[in-house]
Design an enzyme around this catalytic site. Structure first.
Site, PDB file in Angstrom:
ATOM      1  N   PHE A   1       0.234  -4.078  -1.088  1.00  0.00           N
ATOM      2  CA  PHE A   1      -0.009  -5.497  -1.339  1.00  0.00           C
ATOM      3  C   PHE A   1      -1.322  -5.818  -0.629  1.00  0.00           C
ATOM      4  O   PHE A   1      -1.327  -6.218   0.537  1.00  0.00           O
ATOM      5  CB  PHE A   1       1.137  -6.358  -0.812  1.00  0.00           C
ATOM      6  CG  PHE A   1       2.406  -6.243  -1.593  1.00  0.00           C
ATOM      7  CD1 PHE A   1       2.781  -7.231  -2.488  1.00  0.00           C
ATOM      8  CD2 PHE A   1       3.234  -5.139  -1.456  1.00  0.00           C
ATOM      9  CE1 PHE A   1       3.955  -7.120  -3.225  1.00  0.00           C
ATOM     10  CE2 PHE A   1       4.401  -5.015  -2.181  1.00  0.00           C
ATOM     11  CZ  PHE A   1       4.768  -6.007  -3.070  1.00  0.00           C
ATOM     12  N   ASP A   2      -2.422  -5.612  -1.335  1.00  0.00           N
ATOM     13  CA  ASP A   2      -3.708  -5.583  -0.655  1.00  0.00           C
ATOM     14  C   ASP A   2      -4.081  -6.909  -0.010  1.00  0.00           C
ATOM     15  O   ASP A   2      -4.807  -6.926   0.990  1.00  0.00           O
ATOM     16  CB  ASP A   2      -4.805  -5.138  -1.629  1.00  0.00           C
ATOM     17  CG  ASP A   2      -4.695  -3.657  -1.975  1.00  0.00           C
ATOM     18  OD1 ASP A   2      -3.985  -2.931  -1.255  1.00  0.00           O
ATOM     19  OD2 ASP A   2      -5.309  -3.222  -2.963  1.00  0.00           O
TER      20      ASP A   2
ATOM     21  N   HIS B   1       0.459   4.887 -11.321  1.00  0.00           N
ATOM     22  CA  HIS B   1       0.748   3.640 -10.621  1.00  0.00           C
ATOM     23  C   HIS B   1       0.345   2.466 -11.493  1.00  0.00           C
ATOM     24  O   HIS B   1      -0.261   2.631 -12.547  1.00  0.00           O
ATOM     25  CB  HIS B   1       0.044   3.586  -9.259  1.00  0.00           C
ATOM     26  CG  HIS B   1      -1.442   3.758  -9.331  1.00  0.00           C
ATOM     27  ND1 HIS B   1      -2.052   4.983  -9.499  1.00  0.00           N
ATOM     28  CD2 HIS B   1      -2.458   2.860  -9.255  1.00  0.00           C
ATOM     29  CE1 HIS B   1      -3.361   4.842  -9.516  1.00  0.00           C
ATOM     30  NE2 HIS B   1      -3.631   3.556  -9.389  1.00  0.00           N
TER      31      HIS B   1
ATOM     32  N   TYR C   1      -9.924   2.187  -2.250  1.00  0.00           N
ATOM     33  CA  TYR C   1     -10.112   1.505  -3.528  1.00  0.00           C
ATOM     34  C   TYR C   1     -10.959   0.258  -3.380  1.00  0.00           C
ATOM     35  O   TYR C   1     -10.951  -0.406  -2.339  1.00  0.00           O
ATOM     36  CB  TYR C   1      -8.746   1.142  -4.115  1.00  0.00           C
ATOM     37  CG  TYR C   1      -8.662   1.296  -5.616  1.00  0.00           C
ATOM     38  CD1 TYR C   1      -8.731   2.554  -6.197  1.00  0.00           C
ATOM     39  CD2 TYR C   1      -8.524   0.199  -6.444  1.00  0.00           C
ATOM     40  CE1 TYR C   1      -8.655   2.708  -7.581  1.00  0.00           C
ATOM     41  CE2 TYR C   1      -8.437   0.346  -7.819  1.00  0.00           C
ATOM     42  CZ  TYR C   1      -8.519   1.600  -8.382  1.00  0.00           C
ATOM     43  OH  TYR C   1      -8.448   1.739  -9.751  1.00  0.00           O
TER      44      TYR C   1
ATOM     45  N   MET D   1     -11.384  -7.766   4.177  1.00  0.00           N
ATOM     46  CA  MET D   1     -11.841  -6.517   3.583  1.00  0.00           C
ATOM     47  C   MET D   1     -13.079  -6.703   2.697  1.00  0.00           C
ATOM     48  O   MET D   1     -13.512  -5.764   2.036  1.00  0.00           O
ATOM     49  CB  MET D   1     -10.715  -5.906   2.727  1.00  0.00           C
ATOM     50  CG  MET D   1      -9.484  -5.502   3.522  1.00  0.00           C
ATOM     51  SD  MET D   1      -9.824  -4.132   4.634  1.00  0.00           S
ATOM     52  CE  MET D   1      -8.249  -3.977   5.472  1.00  0.00           C
TER      53      MET D   1
ATOM     54  N   ASP E   1      -3.658 -24.307  -9.812  1.00  0.00           N
ATOM     55  CA  ASP E   1      -3.113 -25.631  -9.488  1.00  0.00           C
ATOM     56  C   ASP E   1      -3.975 -26.638 -10.250  1.00  0.00           C
ATOM     57  O   ASP E   1      -5.077 -26.965  -9.832  1.00  0.00           O
ATOM     58  CB  ASP E   1      -3.185 -25.855  -7.978  1.00  0.00           C
ATOM     59  CG  ASP E   1      -2.426 -27.104  -7.545  1.00  0.00           C
ATOM     60  OD1 ASP E   1      -2.131 -27.944  -8.412  1.00  0.00           O
ATOM     61  OD2 ASP E   1      -2.138 -27.237  -6.339  1.00  0.00           O
TER      62      ASP E   1
END
Length: 742
Positions: free
Chosen positions: A366-367, A504, A451, A376, A513
């Site tokens: 869950f990056d 994967h 990645y 990151m 929103d």
């Protein structure tokens, strides 16, 4: 006093007790004591200015937040800070604030607050707190209960790798590989995916990391950028990142089934490198292609707060924020002074792997929640990541010591040509009118270990907003018996001798929103359906119509290409002046295969957004992340599927749409040693929102402006195209933009 502080703080509240990130008791009051701090006791004083309530935290506010938390505890208490980020005000406060701001009035000030997550250093005692920066006090501070874990961080990754490679038990296992002299072993620590089992083999009640070992090219081990993913090793230590304790060492299966064999001596294989200096030869026939804007860029940028930016381009204007988890966030998006979106962000990502064997069955990244798109984010470089006339937006986040960390050039803003926007040739007069499609791009790139994701919001002159995700980087590889290199594998693709890249899936969740033409929106499902044959109404069986269904209850919804199913956000109180239809925007989503793990699996339970293309929920404070606030070793039950299952009525007119898109990554040899980008796009497009094509006033494309070069100028083009009508008749070339060849 002990470091855990248990005597002072209450037990963690249930998920239902958390409102807008603040844990409250049954009476709605903060569950922990509230203390005021001033400079007299050593804590930072509040800022001397009233910042905008949506502005990202400044350097001073980050230091103030951590200082207030430290002052909350006895002197000498060491905190390991995980998150110090803006706690956005409640929507009910922000709507009138933003309305007053746009009207040129003075809004009522809203207190600035920070949301802080931290451990006591070297322990698993996790706390979340709310700091009121305006009043310079801690409003709440709560110790969280079991099975709730914060994200990892860079300091931990470095410490874990160093500790495990120095551990004698790990060194003993590595020695069994009989690696070449001077071999350099490296480790990729992964967030440990839950499986719900605890026994001698499995261990996931405490926060731990599953570490995968690799080796640099032994013939060039001094090259720090060597692609170590070409040399995966079968040893996988599990380490406690808080204490740096080695929990156990897993030996991975390297065959076609689940069987694990004793570690065998390493067998030599060639390297596979991606760095340019390692290639036999680089192409020499690519001539420069430059993006030139001789009069400068068409957009304007100004500060709306110390760290927040306001962008104006064409008829667009919006605020840009940046935070640790989501990275880039857009607020208060307007086109031609018409409100469209209250808040837009990438809410979550999940990458579940398909190999069912231990320990691969736990690979589910869950990056955003496990690491953070902001922390990151790359430092984007001129002439490399973004081309043309670039404006860079920098950020500031918090380090594990609670001090500000500068994040330079995390967003690049630029314009790009996107081909023809619209065109028509009048065949009677041979006049062609052509308008180029101009786009404004806000791009950020994050690297999560192996990645990369290139993430962009893209605006155009016709009122469209696009969210684009490009996947690249390096496959997460695992070892395979060398004699199986040419044997088809049930759980992955062999991409290099002795290297398996597992199957994967990638899932993204875009949170929308809306405030289309103002607040009070509805969600409509449109479907194209054939009409039954009817002797009068449809005698030839060719008729079809569009069926409109209002979504009046929160839930999960799917796409259906066979019915051209499209979801539309509309404002029933505002009507189009031409046809009287409610104004709206449709959401164009690429189809995807939903999560393949079964419904009892932890992959499925944790990735609450990966089973439906669309979720619609009723707005609730604090519900920002589709996978829940804490995804590290999560158990599910705290994300968008759970919120949708409340079956709230949506007739009150404040829906939030969660749009899922993704890919099944069945690796190819061509994806190694680095993967060419794979691109996904979600488009938000006006439907009956304007009274005509909103790009009619874009100036036409002309050669006088574009200065294009005809490479075949000396050829008799018309003569080579005898008998071919190009936008005209009798082989005559149509006039474009008032000039031939424009």
């Amino acid at each position: 006093m002990t470091l855990n502080g248990d005597a002072k703080l209450p037990e963690a509240a249930t998920p239902e007790g958390r409102v807008n990130g603040i844990t409250k008791d049954t009476n709605g009051a903060p569950t922990a004591a509230t203390n005021d701090f001033t400079t007299t006791n050593g804590s930072p004083s509040p800022p001397a200015y009233q910042s905008h309530p949506l502005g990202p935290l400044s350097r001073g506010e980050i230091a103030q937040s951590s200082g207030l938390i430290r002052a909350y505890w006895p002197a000498g208490t060491e905190c390991h800070f995980k998150v110090i980020t803006l706690l956005e005000p409640a929507k009910a406060q922000l709507i009138p604030y933003l309305a007053a701001e746009r009207a040129g009035q003075s809004p009522v000030d809203i207190d600035r607050r920070a949301f802080v997550v931290y451990y006591f250093k070297g322990t698993h005692n996790l706390h979340e707190a709310v700091v009121n920066l305006t009043q310079n006090k801690v409003e709440s501070n709560v110790k969280l209960g079991p099975f709730i874990h914060a994200n990892g961080d860079g300091e931990e990754l470095v410490a874990v790798e160093k500790a495990l490679l120095a551990h004698p038990d790990v060194q003993a296992e590595i020695a069994k590989l009989k690696l070449p002299d001077g071999a350099e072993v490296v480790a990729d620590p992964w967030i440990y995916g839950s499986d719900g089992v605890k026994d001698g083999k499995f261990y996931d009640d405490k926060r731990v990391m599953q570490c995968f070992l690799y080796m640099r090219d032994p013939q060039n081990s001094s090259e720090a950028d060597s692609c170590h993913y070409a040399f995966p090793l079968p040893i996988s230590p599990v380490v406690d990142p808080a204490t740096l304790e080695l929990i156990r060492i897993d030996i991975m299966p390297t065959g076609l089934d689940e069987k694990v064999k004793a570690v065998q001596p390493w067998q030599p294989v060639p390297p596979s490198e991606y760095i340019p200096e390692a290639q036999p030869q680089l192409r020499t026939d690519l001539k420069p292609l430059r993006v030139v804007q001789p009069e400068g860029a068409s957009f304007a940028v100004e500060n709306f707060s110390e760290m927040g930016k306001l962008l104006r381009w064409q008829k667009w204007n919006f605020k840009v924020g940046f935070n640790q988890r989501e990275g880039m966030v857009l607020y208060d998006v307007h086109y031609d002074n018409k409100p469209l979106f209250y808040r837009l962000s990438l809410s979550d990502m999940s990458i579940p792997y398909a190999d069912p064997r231990h320990p691969f069955h736990r690979k589910a990244a869950f990056d955003l929640g496990d690491a953070g798109a902001g922390i990151m984010a790359n430092n984007l470089q001129l002439g490399c990541d973004c081309l043309g006339s670039i404006y860079y937006i920098s950020g500031v986040l918090s380090g594990s010591d609670g001090q500000p960390v500068d994040m330079p050039n995390v967003i690049c803003v630029h314009e790009q040509d996107a081909g023809i926007g619209w065109k028509h040739t009048n065949y009677r007069t041979n006049r062609a009118v052509v308008v180029r499609q101009r786009e404004l791009v806000l791009q950020t790139i994050l690297t999560v270990s192996n990645y990369e994701y290139i993430l962009s919001f893209i605006f155009n002159t016709a009122g469209d907003v696009t969210y684009e995700a490009r996947a690249t980087g390096i496959l997460s590889t695992q070892p395979l018996d060398l004699d199986l290199t040419t044997t088809p594998h049930p759980y992955g693709t062999v991409v290099h001798p002795g290297v398996l890249a597992g199957f994967h899936q990638h899932f993204f969740s875009l949170r929308i929103d809306p405030m289309i033409a103002g607040h009070g929106n509805s969600i409509i499902c449109d479907e194209a359906v054939p009409l039954p044959r009817d002797a009068k109404l449809n005698p030839h069986g060719v008729g079809f119509t569009v069926k409109h269904t209002e979504i009046d209850t929160s839930g999960g919804y799917d796409l259906d290409a066979s019915r051209n199913r499209v979801y539309r956000i509309l404002n029933p109180a505002v009507r189009n002046p031409v046809n009287g239809a409610a104004v709206g925007y449709k959401v164009m989503v690429p189809p995807m295969q939903t999560i393949l793990a079964d419904t009892d699996s932890f992959h499925y339970k944790r990735a609450e957004f990966a089973d439906r293309s669309i979720y619609v929920t009723k707005y609730a404070e604090g519900e920002l992340y589709a996978g829940g606030l804490y995804t590290n070793q999560s158990r599910g039950g705290t994300g968008v599927r759970s919120w949708a299952d409340r079956k709230d009525t949506l007739r009150a007119g404040d829906p939030v749409m969660w749009v899922q898109f993704g890919i099944n990554h069945i690796p190819r040899v061509e994806d190694f040693p680095v993967m060419p980008v794979e691109t996904l796009r979600v488009m938000l497009r006006p439907v009956n929102f304007f009274d005509k094509n909103p790009a009619l006033d874009v100036p036409p494309s002309t050669q006088a402006v574009n200065c294009s070069v005809a490479l075949n100028r000396d050829e008799e083009v018309a003569g080579k195209m005898q008998g071919l009508s190009v936008g005209g008749v009798n082989g005559k070339l149509a006039e474009c933009c008032g000039t031939h060849g424009g």
